[in-house]
Motif scaffolding. Structure first.
Motif, PDB file in Angstrom:
ATOM      1  N   ARG A  58      22.169 -38.542  28.970  1.00 10.38           N
ATOM      2  CA  ARG A  58      22.940 -38.851  27.767  1.00 10.38           C
ATOM      3  C   ARG A  58      22.147 -39.828  26.905  1.00 10.38           C
ATOM      4  O   ARG A  58      21.673 -40.842  27.411  1.00 10.38           O
ATOM      5  N   PRO A  59      21.983 -39.526  25.625  1.00 10.41           N
ATOM      6  CA  PRO A  59      21.203 -40.424  24.770  1.00 10.41           C
ATOM      7  C   PRO A  59      21.896 -41.779  24.605  1.00 10.41           C
ATOM      8  O   PRO A  59      23.109 -41.840  24.431  1.00 10.41           O
ATOM      9  N   GLN A  60      21.135 -42.803  24.678  1.00 12.31           N
ATOM     10  CA  GLN A  60      21.655 -44.158  24.508  1.00 12.31           C
ATOM     11  C   GLN A  60      21.290 -44.663  23.114  1.00 12.31           C
ATOM     12  O   GLN A  60      20.267 -44.266  22.568  1.00 12.31           O
ATOM     13  N   ASP A  87      18.155 -33.543  17.089  1.00 12.92           N
ATOM     14  CA  ASP A  87      18.601 -32.552  18.052  1.00 12.92           C
ATOM     15  C   ASP A  87      19.720 -31.693  17.457  1.00 12.92           C
ATOM     16  O   ASP A  87      20.573 -32.182  16.716  1.00 12.92           O
ATOM     17  N   ALA A  88      19.711 -30.406  17.798  1.00 11.48           N
ATOM     18  CA  ALA A  88      20.699 -29.474  17.239  1.00 11.48           C
ATOM     19  C   ALA A  88      22.122 -29.809  17.662  1.00 11.48           C
ATOM     20  O   ALA A  88      23.083 -29.395  17.022  1.00 11.48           O
ATOM     21  N   SER A  89      22.265 -30.569  18.737  1.00 13.08           N
ATOM     22  CA  SER A  89      23.609 -30.919  19.198  1.00 13.08           C
ATOM     23  C   SER A  89      24.318 -31.837  18.214  1.00 13.08           C
ATOM     24  O   SER A  89      25.527 -32.040  18.315  1.00 13.08           O
ATOM     25  N   LEU A 146      27.180 -33.335  10.347  1.00 12.19           N
ATOM     26  CA  LEU A 146      26.630 -34.049  11.497  1.00 12.19           C
ATOM     27  C   LEU A 146      27.727 -34.440  12.477  1.00 12.19           C
ATOM     28  O   LEU A 146      28.881 -34.654  12.095  1.00 12.19           O
ATOM     29  N   ARG A 147      27.355 -34.541  13.733  1.00 13.51           N
ATOM     30  CA  ARG A 147      28.273 -34.959  14.786  1.00 13.51           C
ATOM     31  C   ARG A 147      27.634 -36.100  15.573  1.00 13.51           C
ATOM     32  O   ARG A 147      26.429 -36.087  15.822  1.00 13.51           O
TER      33      ARG A 147
END
Ligand SMILES: [Zn+2]
Length: 75
Positions: A7-9, A20-22, A40-41
């Motif tokens: 998980r990105p911090q 990132d596409a997420s 964006l999310r």
């Protein structure tokens, strides 16, 4: 093979890497911070502009630092 990435911090400098596409959705939804539409999310998949999320992180960090002055919670 697809390994799950950690998980990105939030980065120390407060600037997010949202390449990132997420972090992209086809659907525009109102930003959770400013209310203007965004594709964006954030990391929780809530609609948010990158700058709005970064500003919120900065405020959170400042509030946390203020709350923990002298190494403990102030009243
Ligand atoms: Zn916004």
């Amino acid at each position: 093979m697809t390994a799950r990435r950690p998980r990105p911090q939030p980065p120390p400098g407060g600037l997010l890497d949202w390449r990132d596409a997420s972090h992209w959705s086809r659907t525009e939804k109102p930003c959770r911070y400013c209310g203007f539409p965004t594709h964006l999310r954030d990391s929780k998949r809530s609609p948010a502009h990158k700058v709005c999320a970064e500003e919120a992180l900065t405020i959170q960090a400042a509030e946390a630092a203020a709350a923990y002055q002298n190494g403990r919670l102030s009243d």
